[in-house]
Design an enzyme around this catalytic site. Structure first.
Site, mmCIF file in Angstrom:
data_model
loop_
_atom_site.group_PDB
_atom_site.id
_atom_site.type_symbol
_atom_site.label_atom_id
_atom_site.label_comp_id
_atom_site.label_asym_id
_atom_site.label_seq_id
_atom_site.Cartn_x
_atom_site.Cartn_y
_atom_site.Cartn_z
ATOM 1 N N GLY A 188 0.876 -1.162 0.000
ATOM 2 C CA GLY A 188 0.000 0.000 0.000
ATOM 3 C C GLY A 188 0.909 1.206 0.000
ATOM 4 O O GLY A 188 1.936 1.189 0.657
ATOM 5 N N SER A 189 0.596 2.259 -0.732
ATOM 6 C CA SER A 189 1.618 3.267 -0.916
ATOM 7 C C SER A 189 1.072 4.546 -1.533
ATOM 8 O O SER A 189 -0.127 4.752 -1.638
ATOM 9 C CB SER A 189 2.724 2.695 -1.801
ATOM 10 O OG SER A 189 2.150 2.155 -2.987
ATOM 11 N N ARG A 190 2.022 5.376 -2.001
ATOM 12 C CA ARG A 190 1.677 6.644 -2.626
ATOM 13 C C ARG A 190 2.783 7.019 -3.605
ATOM 14 O O ARG A 190 3.948 6.642 -3.421
ATOM 15 C CB ARG A 190 1.546 7.693 -1.530
ATOM 16 C CG ARG A 190 1.628 9.140 -1.960
ATOM 17 C CD ARG A 190 1.421 10.020 -0.754
ATOM 18 N NE ARG A 190 2.100 11.290 -0.853
ATOM 19 C CZ ARG A 190 2.114 12.201 0.112
ATOM 20 N NH1 ARG A 190 1.515 11.946 1.260
ATOM 21 N NH2 ARG A 190 2.747 13.334 -0.058
#
Length: 220
Positions: A188-190
């Site tokens: 999960g990230s950006r």
């Protein structure tokens, strides 16, 4: 999209080991512990396959545009100085932040054709990737590039709460094509992208991005 296309979507090579481990553990749960736990394991295995999918994309061919480096939702468009580690000065630039949930495609793509001029890895925290401060405090891989139109931009892979590995295949001096794959973040990230002067942001917070396809900025 046809149902068969979704089933036959290629899997990123980074996912092969994870999928195999999930599957083997699931079979072990079936035969050594309990059938219900085995079914839960198979559901998680299916999710792992889904997470590491790597679909083909139709990259826009218009001149002077940047495409989204990732699938996800635009969480913020702000004015902030680019990462100090890349030596781009401290004058604020427009930054577009894209949040990736665990259900988004996590393969990252280069926003423009051009040349990679700098990279920096920063070890950091694992705050929620949706938090404003995540771009300055979380673990991140920073990339600077000169686009084919001569713009000096930067983009970043930012780890989130459950992300524990950032993969980046770029090297300084690489000549890249718009929309080409360059890495992956799990789970999960950006991603952030810092625009150059003379570039117009074409999206707004809340919009859904398709990595390698959605135009996020263009040269004025």
């Amino acid at each position: 999209m046809k149902a068969s296309d979704a089933v036959l979507t290629p899997i990123h090579k980074e996912g092969h080991t994870h999928i195999a481990v999930f599957f083997i553990v699931s079979i072990g749960l079936f035969y050594l512990i309990s059938e219900p736990l085995g079914w839960i394991g198979l559901v998680l295995t299916a999710w792992c396959v889904y997470f590491f999918r790597d679909p083909e994309r139709v990259v826009p061919q218009a001149s002077g545009v940047l495409v989204s480096p990732a699938d996800g939702t635009v969480s913020a468009v702000t004015e902030i100085a680019p990462p100090a580690e890349l030596g781009m000065g401290d004058k604020p630039r427009k930054r577009i932040s894209i949040f990736l949930s665990v259900f988004n495609v996590h393969v990252n793509r280069v926003p423009s054709a051009g040349t990679i001029t700098g990279l920096a890895y920063v070890n950091g925290k694992y705050l929620s990737a949706a938090a404003d401060e995540a771009g300055e405090e979380n673990e991140r891989q920073l990339v600077r590039m000169t686009t084919e139109d001569g713009n000096d931009i930067a983009f970043a892979q930012v780890a989130g709460l459950v992300a524990r590995r950032i993969l980046c295949n770029l090297k300084e001096g690489d000549v890249v094509e718009r929309g080409s794959r360059f890495g992956l973040i799990r789970f999960g990230s950006r991603t952030d992208i810092y625009l150059d002067e003379g570039m117009e942001c074409t999206i707004e917070p809340g919009q859904t991005m398709i990595g390698g396809e959605t135009i996020i900025a263009r040269k004025l």
